[in-house]
Design a protein around this motif. Structure first.
Motif, PDB file in Angstrom:
ATOM      1  N   ALA A   1     -15.895 -15.205 -13.389  1.00  0.00           N
ATOM      2  CA  ALA A   1     -15.362 -15.312 -12.044  1.00  0.00           C
ATOM      3  C   ALA A   1     -14.527 -14.300 -11.785  1.00  0.00           C
ATOM      4  O   ALA A   1     -14.379 -13.637 -10.698  1.00  0.00           O
ATOM      5  CB  ALA A   1     -14.305 -16.538 -12.173  1.00  0.00           C
ATOM      6  N   PHE A   2     -13.699 -13.545 -12.859  1.00  0.00           N
ATOM      7  CA  PHE A   2     -13.000 -12.265 -12.568  1.00  0.00           C
ATOM      8  C   PHE A   2     -13.979 -11.332 -12.271  1.00  0.00           C
ATOM      9  O   PHE A   2     -13.637 -10.531 -11.439  1.00  0.00           O
ATOM     10  CB  PHE A   2     -12.511 -11.936 -13.900  1.00  0.00           C
ATOM     11  CG  PHE A   2     -11.141 -12.655 -14.209  1.00  0.00           C
ATOM     12  CD1 PHE A   2     -10.187 -13.070 -13.344  1.00  0.00           C
ATOM     13  CD2 PHE A   2     -10.978 -12.919 -15.607  1.00  0.00           C
ATOM     14  CE1 PHE A   2      -8.958 -13.708 -13.700  1.00  0.00           C
ATOM     15  CE2 PHE A   2      -9.779 -13.657 -15.927  1.00  0.00           C
ATOM     16  CZ  PHE A   2      -8.856 -13.882 -15.054  1.00  0.00           C
ATOM     17  N   TRP A   3     -15.039 -11.012 -12.756  1.00  0.00           N
ATOM     18  CA  TRP A   3     -15.989  -9.937 -12.688  1.00  0.00           C
ATOM     19  C   TRP A   3     -16.815 -10.065 -10.991  1.00  0.00           C
ATOM     20  O   TRP A   3     -16.572  -9.007 -10.401  1.00  0.00           O
ATOM     21  CB  TRP A   3     -17.134 -10.062 -13.423  1.00  0.00           C
ATOM     22  CG  TRP A   3     -17.963  -8.656 -13.653  1.00  0.00           C
ATOM     23  CD1 TRP A   3     -17.805  -7.440 -13.945  1.00  0.00           C
ATOM     24  CD2 TRP A   3     -19.285  -8.630 -12.945  1.00  0.00           C
ATOM     25  NE1 TRP A   3     -18.685  -6.391 -13.824  1.00  0.00           N
ATOM     26  CE2 TRP A   3     -19.674  -7.238 -13.039  1.00  0.00           C
ATOM     27  CE3 TRP A   3     -20.285  -9.435 -12.177  1.00  0.00           C
ATOM     28  CZ2 TRP A   3     -21.002  -6.543 -12.559  1.00  0.00           C
ATOM     29  CZ3 TRP A   3     -21.219  -8.876 -11.620  1.00  0.00           C
ATOM     30  CH2 TRP A   3     -21.553  -7.532 -11.767  1.00  0.00           C
TER      31      TRP A   3
ATOM     32  N   LEU B   1      -2.910  -6.757 -21.921  1.00  0.00           N
ATOM     33  CA  LEU B   1      -1.829  -5.893 -21.414  1.00  0.00           C
ATOM     34  C   LEU B   1      -2.043  -4.725 -21.261  1.00  0.00           C
ATOM     35  O   LEU B   1      -1.763  -4.027 -20.297  1.00  0.00           O
ATOM     36  CB  LEU B   1      -0.463  -6.154 -22.235  1.00  0.00           C
ATOM     37  CG  LEU B   1       0.912  -5.547 -21.734  1.00  0.00           C
ATOM     38  CD1 LEU B   1       1.182  -5.957 -20.350  1.00  0.00           C
ATOM     39  CD2 LEU B   1       2.047  -5.845 -22.991  1.00  0.00           C
ATOM     40  N   VAL B   2      -2.595  -4.017 -22.345  1.00  0.00           N
ATOM     41  CA  VAL B   2      -2.634  -2.246 -22.468  1.00  0.00           C
ATOM     42  C   VAL B   2      -3.571  -2.064 -21.388  1.00  0.00           C
ATOM     43  O   VAL B   2      -3.690  -1.068 -20.736  1.00  0.00           O
ATOM     44  CB  VAL B   2      -2.873  -1.828 -23.940  1.00  0.00           C
ATOM     45  CG1 VAL B   2      -3.230  -0.522 -23.688  1.00  0.00           C
ATOM     46  CG2 VAL B   2      -1.873  -1.969 -24.842  1.00  0.00           C
ATOM     47  N   MET B   3      -4.840  -2.790 -21.626  1.00  0.00           N
ATOM     48  CA  MET B   3      -5.993  -2.528 -20.680  1.00  0.00           C
ATOM     49  C   MET B   3      -5.784  -2.661 -19.206  1.00  0.00           C
ATOM     50  O   MET B   3      -6.310  -2.205 -18.098  1.00  0.00           O
ATOM     51  CB  MET B   3      -7.360  -3.251 -20.969  1.00  0.00           C
ATOM     52  CG  MET B   3      -7.779  -3.089 -22.521  1.00  0.00           C
ATOM     53  SD  MET B   3      -8.978  -4.155 -22.766  1.00  0.00           S
ATOM     54  CE  MET B   3     -10.271  -3.831 -21.663  1.00  0.00           C
TER      55      MET B   3
ATOM     56  N   LEU C   1     -15.359  -0.624 -15.858  1.00  0.00           N
ATOM     57  CA  LEU C   1     -14.104  -1.048 -16.364  1.00  0.00           C
ATOM     58  C   LEU C   1     -13.747  -2.471 -16.180  1.00  0.00           C
ATOM     59  O   LEU C   1     -13.037  -3.065 -17.044  1.00  0.00           O
ATOM     60  CB  LEU C   1     -12.983  -0.021 -15.567  1.00  0.00           C
ATOM     61  CG  LEU C   1     -13.054   1.449 -15.797  1.00  0.00           C
ATOM     62  CD1 LEU C   1     -12.109   2.062 -14.827  1.00  0.00           C
ATOM     63  CD2 LEU C   1     -12.702   1.692 -17.158  1.00  0.00           C
ATOM     64  N   LYS C   2     -14.491  -3.111 -15.217  1.00  0.00           N
ATOM     65  CA  LYS C   2     -14.062  -4.270 -14.719  1.00  0.00           C
ATOM     66  C   LYS C   2     -14.762  -5.294 -15.694  1.00  0.00           C
ATOM     67  O   LYS C   2     -13.958  -6.259 -16.000  1.00  0.00           O
ATOM     68  CB  LYS C   2     -14.764  -4.643 -13.358  1.00  0.00           C
ATOM     69  CG  LYS C   2     -14.105  -5.881 -12.867  1.00  0.00           C
ATOM     70  CD  LYS C   2     -14.334  -6.117 -11.394  1.00  0.00           C
ATOM     71  CE  LYS C   2     -14.060  -7.193 -10.767  1.00  0.00           C
ATOM     72  NZ  LYS C   2     -14.280  -7.479  -9.393  1.00  0.00           N
TER      73      LYS C   2
END
Length: 406
Positions: free
Chosen positions: A202-204, A271-273, A289-290
């Protein structure tokens, strides 16, 4: 054992503790938004720090998925006790009713805060050249923070619709036993990975996803975004199934060291990414990246959800009057806290205190006012019965003993 002892033994005190903790952390979360190193909130403060963004990120990872998991478990419990029509009646009174009753005053209070802050920026007078408000449509309807109740109603309806054919066909219980076996297979060290898979997809697929904010909050519009429905629907569904297999809560409890270590590690990586500790507010679009961001963020969300769930079951499973009180008060605090947070942020915005002092003052003041109004206006009145299903009577002072006749 008496019936009252049975009820107290059967109560899931660990879930009460998690609900209370998530509620109080929600006050911290909204209060922290003033102190981001970039402007994201209606009351931006010049005293800010990347630490506020990290605090927000950590709380936002697990808070709402934990709430929906608990909501799913209690939904199944209530459905079993009251039946379909009793469940619908209760949810209409205690979820749809408060949403309808409190939406207008909450929105009005938030708008008043916007106007107040605009006046401060304008030297003490309300500006007259501001942009007009957007037209009220299905896509722009401002649910405010009460979106949680709206999405809950959608999930209740979906649950009843999906359950209906199985309930009619499963006369001998074979289908239910199969579902229970599947649930048993699902719960283990691998559970966060399994649950993260649909959320990562879903994020992608989300076109304007901002990784730092994880699950996009469905606070605007009457059609929740697919990412939120996927994440919260998954958590709600798992909670619904877990109530059928309460024994699996013991398995989750035993896995608390693993879930905690994984949550800390993957959460730090997420968090870093995502650009922390200074958040990157630009949506990510490049597929290379996604995809990894979506996978890591989804895993961080469900690993942290199971970490706090297992920790609550392991270390807060005993009865605590304070935790029970906060759990009872959580619904009221949830409803009233955001306008109070905004008022607190505005009152301290021109103070020259460190950001963490302001955060503490806003959080403490909001919590204190919320609890005071709960005790005086809700807990012992018809409002308490409306919101929590019961009204706690005021303690009566014992009558003085009569003096013996002389």
């Amino acid at each position: 054992m008496s019936s009252s002892e049975v009820r107290q033994t059967d109560r899931l005190h660990g879930l009460d503790a998690l609900r209370a903790a998530a509620l109080l952390l929600g006050v911290v979360l909204h209060a922290s938004m003033s102190y981001f190193p970039v402007t994201i909130w209606i009351v931006p403060d010049t005293d800010n720090s990347p630490a506020a963004a990290v605090l927000f990120f950590a709380i936002h990872l697990f808070r709402m998925t934990s709430f929906f998991l608990i909501a799913g478990l209690f939904a199944h419990m209530m459905l079993g006790r009251r039946g379909t029509f009793g469940f619908i009646k209760d949810r209409m009174i205690r979820i749809a009713g408060p949403l309808a009753a409190f939406w207008t005053p909450v929105l009005a209070a938030i708008i008043a805060g916007l106007i107040w802050m605009a006046a401060i920026r304008n030297g003490g007078t309300i500006p007259t050249d501001g942009p007009p408000p957007p037209p009220l449509t299905v896509a722009t309807f401002p649910l405010t923070h009460l979106w949680f109740l709206y999405v809950l109603l959608i999930l209740y309806a979906g649950m009843l619709i999906l359950r209906a054919p199985f309930a009619m066909l499963d006369r001998d219980g074979a289908w239910g036993r199969f579902i229970d076996r599947v649930t048993g297979v699902l719960i283990g060290p691998w559970t966060p990975v399994v649950l993260a898979a649909p959320l990562a997809l879903a994020f992608w697929l989300a076109p304007n996803w901002t990784p730092f904010f994880g699950i996009p909050t469905p606070d605007t519009g009457l059609v929740p975004n697919p990412v939120a429905l996927t994440a919260f629907g998954t958590a709600f569904g798992l909670g619904f199934l877990l109530d059928r297999r309460r024994d699996l809560l013991n398995r989750i409890e035993r896995l608390w060291p693993l879930f905690t270590v994984v949550a800390l590690g993957v959460g730090a990586a997420a968090l870093v990414m995502a650009g922390g500790p200074v958040p990157d507010l630009a949506p990510v679009t490049a597929p290379n990246l996604k995809a990894p961001l979506a996978a890591v963020m989804a895993l961080a969300i469900f690993a942290s959800t199971f970490a706090v769930l297992s920790l609550a079951l392991r270390f807060a499973s005993g009865y605590s009057a304070a935790r029970r009180y906060l759990a009872d008060a959580s619904y009221w605090i949830y409803i009233v806290h955001l306008p109070l947070v905004i008022v607190g942020q505005i009152l301290v915005v021109n103070q020259t205190w460190p950001w963490f002092v302001k955060l503490g003052v806003v959080t403490g003041g909001t919590t204190a006012v919320s609890l005071l109004t709960y005790e005086l206006l809700v807990r012992h009145t018809f409002v308490g019965r409306w919101l929590n299903g019961r009204r706690v009577p005021w303690r009566r002072q014992p009558r003085p003993a009569l003096a013996p006749a002389e």
